[in-house]
Every structure is written in structure tokens, then in C-alpha cells.
Motif scaffolding. Structure first.
Motif, mmCIF file in Angstrom:
data_model
loop_
_atom_site.group_PDB
_atom_site.id
_atom_site.type_symbol
_atom_site.label_atom_id
_atom_site.label_comp_id
_atom_site.label_asym_id
_atom_site.label_seq_id
_atom_site.Cartn_x
_atom_site.Cartn_y
_atom_site.Cartn_z
ATOM 1 N N THR A 34 0.827 -1.199 0.000
ATOM 2 C CA THR A 34 0.000 0.000 0.000
ATOM 3 C C THR A 34 0.867 1.257 0.000
ATOM 4 O O THR A 34 1.783 1.389 0.803
ATOM 5 N N LYS A 35 0.546 2.166 -0.892
ATOM 6 C CA LYS A 35 1.265 3.434 -0.970
ATOM 7 C C LYS A 35 0.332 4.564 -0.558
ATOM 8 O O LYS A 35 -0.821 4.614 -0.999
ATOM 9 N N THR A 36 0.828 5.449 0.282
ATOM 10 C CA THR A 36 0.027 6.567 0.768
ATOM 11 C C THR A 36 0.443 7.856 0.083
ATOM 12 O O THR A 36 1.632 8.170 -0.004
ATOM 13 N N TYR A 37 -0.545 8.593 -0.416
ATOM 14 C CA TYR A 37 -0.285 9.876 -1.054
ATOM 15 C C TYR A 37 -1.109 10.957 -0.348
ATOM 16 O O TYR A 37 -2.295 10.754 -0.064
ATOM 17 N N VAL A 38 -0.484 12.097 -0.090
ATOM 18 C CA VAL A 38 -1.144 13.200 0.609
ATOM 19 C C VAL A 38 -1.583 14.245 -0.411
ATOM 20 O O VAL A 38 -0.776 14.736 -1.206
ATOM 21 N N VAL A 39 -2.872 14.579 -0.386
ATOM 22 C CA VAL A 39 -3.408 15.586 -1.293
ATOM 23 C C VAL A 39 -3.914 16.774 -0.483
ATOM 24 O O VAL A 39 -4.596 16.605 0.529
ATOM 25 N N GLY A 40 -3.569 17.978 -0.900
ATOM 26 C CA GLY A 40 -4.006 19.187 -0.219
ATOM 27 C C GLY A 40 -5.233 19.791 -0.893
ATOM 28 O O GLY A 40 -5.285 19.903 -2.119
ATOM 29 N N VAL A 41 -6.226 20.169 -0.087
ATOM 30 C CA VAL A 41 -7.449 20.798 -0.606
ATOM 31 C C VAL A 41 -7.748 22.046 0.211
ATOM 32 O O VAL A 41 -7.153 22.265 1.271
ATOM 33 N N ALA A 42 -8.709 22.861 -0.285
ATOM 34 C CA ALA A 42 -8.987 24.132 0.388
ATOM 35 C C ALA A 42 -10.439 24.276 0.822
ATOM 36 O O ALA A 42 -10.873 25.369 1.174
ATOM 37 N N SER A 43 -11.210 23.173 0.799
ATOM 38 C CA SER A 43 -12.597 23.257 1.260
ATOM 39 C C SER A 43 -13.045 21.919 1.834
ATOM 40 O O SER A 43 -12.531 20.865 1.446
ATOM 41 N N ASP A 44 -14.014 21.982 2.738
ATOM 42 C CA ASP A 44 -14.572 20.759 3.325
ATOM 43 C C ASP A 44 -15.221 19.888 2.249
ATOM 44 O O ASP A 44 -15.165 18.658 2.316
ATOM 45 N N GLN A 45 -15.833 20.531 1.265
ATOM 46 C CA GLN A 45 -16.506 19.776 0.213
ATOM 47 C C GLN A 45 -15.510 18.976 -0.614
ATOM 48 O O GLN A 45 -15.749 17.805 -0.936
ATOM 49 N N GLN A 46 -14.383 19.588 -0.954
ATOM 50 C CA GLN A 46 -13.382 18.851 -1.710
ATOM 51 C C GLN A 46 -12.717 17.773 -0.856
ATOM 52 O O GLN A 46 -12.277 16.744 -1.370
ATOM 53 N N LYS A 47 -12.663 17.994 0.436
ATOM 54 C CA LYS A 47 -12.145 16.960 1.339
ATOM 55 C C LYS A 47 -13.030 15.721 1.242
ATOM 56 O O LYS A 47 -12.538 14.586 1.149
ATOM 57 N N GLU A 74 -0.649 28.188 0.856
ATOM 58 C CA GLU A 74 0.264 27.178 1.386
ATOM 59 C C GLU A 74 0.357 25.902 0.547
ATOM 60 O O GLU A 74 1.348 25.164 0.621
ATOM 61 N N GLU A 75 -0.659 25.621 -0.239
ATOM 62 C CA GLU A 75 -0.731 24.328 -0.924
ATOM 63 C C GLU A 75 0.392 24.117 -1.943
ATOM 64 O O GLU A 75 0.983 23.039 -2.020
ATOM 65 N N ASN A 76 0.697 25.127 -2.747
ATOM 66 C CA ASN A 76 1.750 24.956 -3.751
ATOM 67 C C ASN A 76 3.150 24.865 -3.143
ATOM 68 O O ASN A 76 3.931 24.002 -3.555
ATOM 69 N N PRO A 77 3.498 25.722 -2.169
ATOM 70 C CA PRO A 77 4.795 25.526 -1.508
ATOM 71 C C PRO A 77 4.919 24.148 -0.870
ATOM 72 O O PRO A 77 5.987 23.526 -0.918
ATOM 73 N N ALA A 78 3.816 23.643 -0.294
ATOM 74 C CA ALA A 78 3.843 22.315 0.323
ATOM 75 C C ALA A 78 4.033 21.222 -0.720
ATOM 76 O O ALA A 78 4.719 20.222 -0.475
ATOM 77 N N LEU A 79 3.455 21.416 -1.899
ATOM 78 C CA LEU A 79 3.653 20.458 -2.986
ATOM 79 C C LEU A 79 5.093 20.526 -3.488
ATOM 80 O O LEU A 79 5.734 19.496 -3.709
ATOM 81 N N ALA A 80 5.607 21.724 -3.637
ATOM 82 C CA ALA A 80 6.967 21.902 -4.150
ATOM 83 C C ALA A 80 8.016 21.312 -3.216
ATOM 84 O O ALA A 80 9.018 20.739 -3.675
ATOM 85 N N ASP A 81 7.794 21.431 -1.890
ATOM 86 C CA ASP A 81 8.813 20.932 -0.951
ATOM 87 C C ASP A 81 8.609 19.475 -0.558
ATOM 88 O O ASP A 81 9.369 18.930 0.234
ATOM 89 N N GLY A 82 7.579 18.828 -1.116
ATOM 90 C CA GLY A 82 7.371 17.405 -0.862
ATOM 91 C C GLY A 82 6.461 17.086 0.305
ATOM 92 O O GLY A 82 6.216 15.916 0.592
ATOM 93 N N SER A 83 5.927 18.119 0.977
ATOM 94 C CA SER A 83 5.001 17.863 2.086
ATOM 95 C C SER A 83 3.687 17.281 1.569
ATOM 96 O O SER A 83 2.990 16.560 2.279
#
Length: 279
Positions: A34-47, A74-83
Motif C-alpha cells: 500500500t502506498k500513501t499519497y497526501v493531497v491538499g485541498v482548500a474546502s470541506d466539500q473537496q475533502k 500554502e498548498e503549492n509551496p507544500a507540494l513543491a517541498d514534498g510535504s
């Protein structure tokens, strides 16, 4: 010295045990598959949408962990740095502008939705009631602000210069057909300033999360009611790092998102599915 030597020896042993434990955990993950991937969203609905996507990926041994952000910065910097491994909150124009301003090369693997962009007011009932001296608030980022200016141009309240870019700024206004004051405000603060201005263009996720209403219920103008005037730049995407664009697991994630079930969830949130075969 002997005591210090014993302490150092003990510390080395502890670190060795921790390292072995960590390695053991990694081996277990690899064995499990199993591989875990973290996705960042900006609303409860998209969550909620992404949690549903995650459910359908279990058979592929893919686990989706959703991280909810309160704004857009914050989402793009977090994607760029691997968070983050992916994010799903922005349209093409916003992503392109982020790359340009930050010298990054984030990209996207596919479309998700196009969100209605509405004009809201506590003081007028329709845009044609705007008069000289009124104040209209727009998002202060160039992409959402540009979309607001395009909407004002579509309403003939302003006229943009002939050579204005797809995401114009106030400097690209040729003339104001109604002498309004345009106030640029941080996107997540627009709901709070609405009582102090004549009208405001507000992103739908803040309308649903902060105003607890929908564009159809409360907006006095919605640009997606006039889709021919809305650029494809404003389609939302699943963003990834450039080196991950062709990752096999990400293709599976995109396929799991672009389904009739997810399309129905998107429509229930007053957005529109944006991929070609969604209808």
C-alpha cells in the motif's frame, strides 16, 4: 571519561535500535504494497470528494490522505517541498502564475471542476444597479482578480485594453464605464469585508464555508452562467511535481476522480465537472 564513554555507547545503541525499527516499518509498508499519497485541498466539500476517491483506490493498494488548508497560499509551496504529493484547489491560471512568480515548474495531470465565480452584495440586487462611487472588492491575487475583472468587462462595467492578458490586472483597464472603485482584498477575507463594500467577487469555497450559502442562492451574478465568457484557464486541476506527471499511481488517481460518481458529488456542491467526458 569512562562514564561519558558509557553514555555515548548507550546513545549509539538507542539510535541503532530506532534506525532498525524505522527500517522494519518501511519493509512492512513495502511488503504490504500500500502506498500513501497526501493531497491538499482548500474546502470541506473537496475533502469529502477526495475521501470518496480514496475509497475507490483501495483495490489498487493506494491510500489517499487528505490535508485541509484554510486558504490558497500554502498548498503549492507544500507540494513543491514534498510535504504534499498532489493538491486540488486551483485553476490553471493560478498554477501558471505561481510558477512564474516563484520560479517553479509544478504541473497538472488532469481537470477536476470549474467553480462558479459570483458577485455578492448586501446593498444591490443586480449588477446594473452599480453606480459611480460604489466599491467592488475583488481577490488580490492576479488570477482570481483577473477573473473578476473579466466578469466586470462582460457586464460592461469596465472595458479592458485590447492587449490585456487572459488574467488581467487593474492596470489593464482601458476605461470604467461606471466609475466604481475597485478594492483588492485577500481572497479568504472577502466575506468579512462584504458589509463594507457595495459588492464583492468571492470564490465559491468561501461562500459555502463562511457564508453557508451557494452561488445560485445568493449571488447577483455568476460567471459560469455565461460559460462562453469563461476561459479554460479557470478549470481546476490536480497539481503535481513535474517529475511525477507520468507516475502510474497518479494516472490511477486521476481515473478514480474523473468518474460519474464524483461528477455527481461535484454538481451537488454547485460546481461543474470539468473533464471532457463528464457529461
Amino acid at each position: 571519561m569512562k562514564k561519558l564513554s558509557k553514555i555515548l555507547t548507550a546513545l549509539v545503541a538507542i539510535f541503532a535500535i530506532v534506525a532498525l525499527t524505522a527500517c522494519g516499518a518501511k519493509k512492512e509498508d513495502a511488503k504490504d504494497g500500500t502506498k500513501t499519497y497526501v493531497v491538499g485541498v482548500a474546502s470541506d466539500q473537496q475533502k469529502e470528494v477526495w475521501e470518496k476517491v480514496g475509497e475507490s483506490l483501495k483495490a489498487d493498494n493506494i491510500k489517499i490522505k487528505v490535508k485541509l488548508f484554510s486558504g490558497y497560499t500554502e498548498e503549492n509551496p507544500a507540494l513543491a517541498d514534498g510535504s504534499l504529493d498532489l493538491n486540488s484547489f486551483q485553476h490553471v491560471a493560478y498554477l501558471e502564475n505561481y510558477n512564474k512568480e516563484n520560479n517553479k515548474d509544478l504541473t497538472y495531470i488532469g481537470f477536476t471542476l470549474i467553480s462558479p465565480f459570483g458577485l455578492y452584495s448586501d446593498k444591490i440586487k443586480e449588477p446594473k444597479e452599480l453606480k459611480n462611487g460604489d466599491t467592488v472588492a475583488i481577490p488580490n491575487d492576479v488570477t482570481n482578480g483577473g477573473r473578476a475583472l473579466q466578469a466586470l468587462a462582460a457586464l460592461d462595467i469596465i472595458t479592458l485594453k485590447k492587449d490585456a492578458p487572459d488574467s488581467p490586472t487593474v492596470k489593464d483597464i482601458d476605461k470604467k464605464n461606471v466609475d466604481i472603485k475597485i478594492e483588492e482584498i485577500q481572497a479568504d477575507q472577502l466575506v468579512s469585508v462584504l458589509p463594507d463594500v457595495t459588492a464583492a467577487f468571492i470564490n465559491t469555497n468561501y461562500v459555502t464555508d463562511q457564508m453557508h450559502t451557494t452561488p445560485k442562492e445568493s449571488a447577483i451574478y455568476i460567471d459560469t452562467d455565461h460559460l462562453d465568457k469563461v476561459s479554460d484557464l479557470y478549470k481546476n486541476v490536480i497539481a503535481v511535481r513535474k517529475e511525477d506527471k507520468n507516475k502510474a499511481d497518479f494516472k490511477k488517481i486521476l481515473k478514480a476522480y474523473q468518474t460519474p460518481e464524483i461528477a455527481k458529488m461535484i454538481e451537488a456542491t454547485n460546481d461543474y465537472p470539468a473533464w471532457d467526458d463528464a457529461k
